[in-house]
Scaffold this active site. Structure first.
Site, PDB file in Angstrom:
ATOM      1  N   LEU A  14      26.070 115.195  13.567  1.00 38.54           N
ATOM      2  CA  LEU A  14      25.768 115.546  14.837  1.00 38.54           C
ATOM      3  C   LEU A  14      24.538 114.773  15.427  1.00 38.54           C
ATOM      4  O   LEU A  14      24.564 114.820  16.554  1.00 38.54           O
ATOM      5  CB  LEU A  14      25.077 117.130  14.471  1.00 38.54           C
ATOM      6  CG  LEU A  14      25.875 118.073  13.829  1.00 38.54           C
ATOM      7  CD1 LEU A  14      25.109 119.364  13.344  1.00 38.54           C
ATOM      8  CD2 LEU A  14      26.614 118.587  14.934  1.00 38.54           C
ATOM      9  N   GLY A  15      24.010 113.850  14.609  1.00 36.95           N
ATOM     10  CA  GLY A  15      22.944 113.040  15.458  1.00 36.95           C
ATOM     11  C   GLY A  15      22.471 112.136  14.510  1.00 36.95           C
ATOM     12  O   GLY A  15      22.322 112.598  13.170  1.00 36.95           O
ATOM     13  N   GLY A  17      18.824 109.638  13.483  1.00 34.43           N
ATOM     14  CA  GLY A  17      17.426 109.258  13.989  1.00 34.43           C
ATOM     15  C   GLY A  17      16.659 107.992  13.253  1.00 34.43           C
ATOM     16  O   GLY A  17      17.600 107.699  12.187  1.00 34.43           O
ATOM     17  N   GLY A  18      15.615 107.783  13.313  1.00 35.64           N
ATOM     18  CA  GLY A  18      15.219 106.430  12.630  1.00 35.64           C
ATOM     19  C   GLY A  18      14.875 106.746  11.237  1.00 35.64           C
ATOM     20  O   GLY A  18      14.978 105.864  10.220  1.00 35.64           O
ATOM     21  N   MET A  19      14.822 108.095  10.899  1.00 38.53           N
ATOM     22  CA  MET A  19      14.565 108.375   9.395  1.00 38.53           C
ATOM     23  C   MET A  19      15.450 109.439   8.910  1.00 38.53           C
ATOM     24  O   MET A  19      15.530 109.616   7.701  1.00 38.53           O
ATOM     25  CB  MET A  19      13.204 109.363   9.306  1.00 38.53           C
ATOM     26  CG  MET A  19      11.950 108.368   9.786  1.00 38.53           C
ATOM     27  SD  MET A  19      11.617 107.230   8.642  1.00 38.53           S
ATOM     28  CE  MET A  19      10.978 108.309   7.011  1.00 38.53           C
ATOM     29  N   VAL A  22      21.917 113.921  10.597  1.00 41.09           N
ATOM     30  CA  VAL A  22      21.935 115.581  10.519  1.00 41.09           C
ATOM     31  C   VAL A  22      23.749 115.595  10.749  1.00 41.09           C
ATOM     32  O   VAL A  22      24.337 115.099  11.568  1.00 41.09           O
ATOM     33  CB  VAL A  22      21.418 116.148  11.693  1.00 41.09           C
ATOM     34  CG1 VAL A  22      21.944 117.711  11.482  1.00 41.09           C
ATOM     35  CG2 VAL A  22      20.032 116.112  11.510  1.00 41.09           C
ATOM     36  N   LYS A  37      20.896 118.094   6.809  1.00 40.32           N
ATOM     37  CA  LYS A  37      19.921 116.660   6.781  1.00 40.32           C
ATOM     38  C   LYS A  37      19.565 115.846   5.879  1.00 40.32           C
ATOM     39  O   LYS A  37      19.379 116.266   4.762  1.00 40.32           O
ATOM     40  CB  LYS A  37      18.574 117.235   7.624  1.00 40.32           C
ATOM     41  CG  LYS A  37      17.639 116.130   8.138  1.00 40.32           C
ATOM     42  CD  LYS A  37      16.310 116.830   8.652  1.00 40.32           C
ATOM     43  CE  LYS A  37      15.396 115.991   9.162  1.00 40.32           C
ATOM     44  NZ  LYS A  37      14.178 116.600   9.730  1.00 40.32           N
ATOM     45  N   ASP A 135       3.102 117.939  14.267  1.00 42.10           N
ATOM     46  CA  ASP A 135       4.070 116.956  15.169  1.00 42.10           C
ATOM     47  C   ASP A 135       4.779 117.601  16.150  1.00 42.10           C
ATOM     48  O   ASP A 135       5.964 117.530  16.189  1.00 42.10           O
ATOM     49  CB  ASP A 135       4.914 116.385  14.187  1.00 42.10           C
ATOM     50  CG  ASP A 135       5.683 115.061  14.843  1.00 42.10           C
ATOM     51  OD1 ASP A 135       5.004 114.675  16.068  1.00 42.10           O
ATOM     52  OD2 ASP A 135       6.576 114.538  14.308  1.00 42.10           O
TER      53      ASP A 135
END
Length: 609
Positions: A14-15, A17-19, A22, A37, A135
């Site tokens: 689905l996507g 990121g840096g960390m 998903v 995730k 955050d």
């Protein structure tokens, strides 16, 4: 894909990121499609950093799983498989507000308000369950196809109760563009109002496509967050309703006490901000960099000698103080009692404290929801806490007692004042009512005079209320402009009232009639200067001790309001502080300080000449 991890089959990505990444996945045990995730660990991280990152990921799952709310993403499971770590959660059909901003999606004012109200609803639920997100930013807010909003990613959340802190002194978590000033100083000192600051920044950006404190670089942005107000939203777009602008600007106040006390209160203000206003599309015009106006800096240069305090109208008082009795020679560290924790004699964010007639020390152990009592040697005696079914305090902020040893406890959750006897039994609840837009339900600190009069600071209403021993209102102290954000207060031996105003970064003095007669101090980090000071105490000779919270020290002034010395600096060792907040001094010249960030109380001996 088709890769299996326990009951979960990965279907597609689905996507990323840096960390983490998903996946769309199938839960074969419950026959449902979920989001899975996975934490991605950078190979350059040390073993310690990998452990810390993995534990933070686990904490996100634990924190999120404790929350069941329509505006918070639901987490089903935390599932490590070998060296890979996964979190199973509900699959959302929508996109993040970060994606909306990147694509310059224009929301109507009504849509922005609706988004803000929904985020407030989720935050209020999290805060009431002891979790601060820390955050809040556009990338962590998902807006679904039906218009509902979900808060995601509790990976840096601070959790009350039985979860140990992952944040060390000086560590700052969160995304800089939206982070609050107090979180920049020390992540452990934040509460729910830090999330409201971040939400204010998010709403500001939704309306203007600009972040409120863009300094062009990391350092420049930090300096603006700490020192400068945001450019008013209507300078970017004059069509923004003034009341909506006011709500967002209040959320972005430097001092937490000037923001909304709870997310629910901010939600009400947002909902009311568009009354008699027709929703129109936001179309931010192109603006230059003008429009910012200066604000006093928290990082004033060091001074070798402090400026003389303002003492207009103080001639009689100053003359009485010319003969300084029992001048202070030095202050010696005695002992520390308590440590960060949840057990007997341990603290979570201790705030106010009070010395009773038996010289016992009562400490508001705020996030553990109790008052702890210690003898003068620092030995734990007992705790005062309500029974589970009792309507009583939950997060005690400040306390004081009258001549009958009736204890008044100010609660940080519902802002009521609870009365207890010396045996720890609840006697009554002092429910102070709201009148129109005037909200008296946000007390700061409380002090009780020898005649039984009760003095109560109200930071949001810029005043001090005075009640008699029967809790009948008899006086309001603070004419327009005299006080901005009053917090700590104390009476000197002559009955003069000293009010510590963290908004003005000064101590304001009133005589027995409630007339302002002097003030001293200003914003900065030099001698006699303050950074968000929270409390003060006055000894039997008239010497003043100020908890200079964000300068991580105690400052001492003589009865003429002249600076004498600083005590402590930032640190974790003996005689050092991380956000000192509550302060009290006994007639035996023992000074007690709640070292909030370090989760302890420190005791000092005042040595006189």
């Amino acid at each position: 894909m088709g890769e299996f991890f326990g009951q979960y089959e990965i279907l597609d990505v689905l996507g990323r990121g840096g960390m983490g990444v998903v996946y769309r996945a199938k839960d074969h045990r419950l026959d449902r499609t979920i989001a899975l995730k996975e934490l991605l660990l950078d190979s350059t991280l040390s073993d310690t950093e990998k452990q810390d990152t993995t534990e933070r990921f686990r904490r996100e799952a634990v924190a999120s799983a404790r929350l069941t709310h329509n505006n918070i993403v639901t987490v089903f499971d935390y599932c490590p498989f070998g060296e890979r770590h996964f979190m199973a959660m509900e699959l959302l059909d929508g996109k993040s507000l970060g994606e909306c901003i990147d694509s310059k999606t224009h929301f109507s004012f009504q849509q922005v308000v609706d988004i803000g109200v929904q985020i407030c609803a989720g935050l209020d639920y999290a805060h009431l369950n002891g979790i601060v997100h820390r955050d809040i930013k556009p990338d962590n807010i998902m807006i679904l196809a039906n218009g509902s909003v979900k808060i995601m990613d509790f990976g840096v959340a601070r959790v009350r109760s039985d979860l140990p802190s992952m944040t060390q002194t000086g560590t700052t978590l969160g995304t800089i563009a939206y982070i609050s000033p107090e979180q920049l100083c020390d992540s452990r000192l934040v509460d729910g109002r830090s999330d409201l600051f971040s939400l204010g920044g998010l709403l500001y950006e939704l309306l203007t496509f600009k972040t409120p404190f863009d300094g062009g670089s990391l350092g420049g942005t930090i300096l603006k967050i700490m020192n400068e107000p945001p450019i008013p939203l209507r300078q970017h777009n004059p069509a923004i309703p003034p009341r909506l602008e006011q709500v967002i600007i209040r959320a972005l106040k430097k001092n937490p006490e000037e923001r909304y006390a709870r997310a629910a209160e901010m939600a009400q203000a947002l909902a009311a901000s568009l009354k008699e206003t027709q929703p129109v599309l936001v179309a931010p015009p192109q603006m230059g960099n003008g429009g910012a106006y200066p604000a006093p800096s928290y990082q004033a240069p060091m001074r070798q000698t402090p400026p003389p305090p303002e003492r207009s109208g103080m001639s009689g008082m100053a003359a009485d103080a010319k003969r300084l009795p029992q001048q202070i020679r030095e202050i010696q560290f005695l002992q520390t009692f308590g440590k960060a924790g949840f057990g007997q004699g341990e603290f979570q964010q201790p705030r106010g404290l009070y010395i009773d007639t038996n010289r016992n020390i009562l400490v508001a152990d705020t996030e553990n929801g109790r008052i702890q009592v210690f003898n003068p040697q620092g030995r734990f005696l007992k705790q005062i806490r309500p029974v589970p079914s009792q309507e009583s305090f939950r997060f005690p902020r400040a306390l004081s007692a009258n001549n009958l040893d009736i204890l008044y406890i100010v609660d940080d959750l519902d802002f009521r004042i609870y009365k207890y006897d010396s045996h720890g039994r609840q006697l009554a609840i002092w429910k102070r009512t709201r009148t129109g837009d005037d909200n008296p339900a946000i007390p700061g600190r409380i002090a009780i005079g020898t005649n039984g009069n009760i003095f109560l600071t109200e930071p949001n209403n810029h005043r001090v209320l005075v009640h008699d021993a029967n809790e009948k209102s008899i006086q309001v102290i603070g004419k327009p402009g005299e006080l901005q954000s009053p917090m700590g207060l104390a009476l000197d031996p002559k009955g003069f009232l000293y009010v510590l105003d963290y908004g003005l970064a000064s101590v304001v003095i009133f005589d027995k009639r409630g007339m302002k007669v002097a003030n001293f101090g200003k914003r900065g980090n030099g001698p006699g200067e303050f950074a968000v000071p929270r409390d003060l105490a006055i000894d039997r000779f008239g010497f003043i001790f100020v908890a200079d919270t964000l300068n991580h020290r105690i400052q001492v002034f003589d009865p003429r309001n002249q600076w004498l010395m600083n005590l402590g600096q930032r640190g974790q060792g003996e005689g050092t502080f991380s956000g000192p907040e509550g302060i009290a001094i006994g007639n035996d010249d023992t000074l007690y300080v709640t070292d909030r960030g370090n989760g302890r109380v420190q005791a000092f001996k005042v040595i006189r000449q």
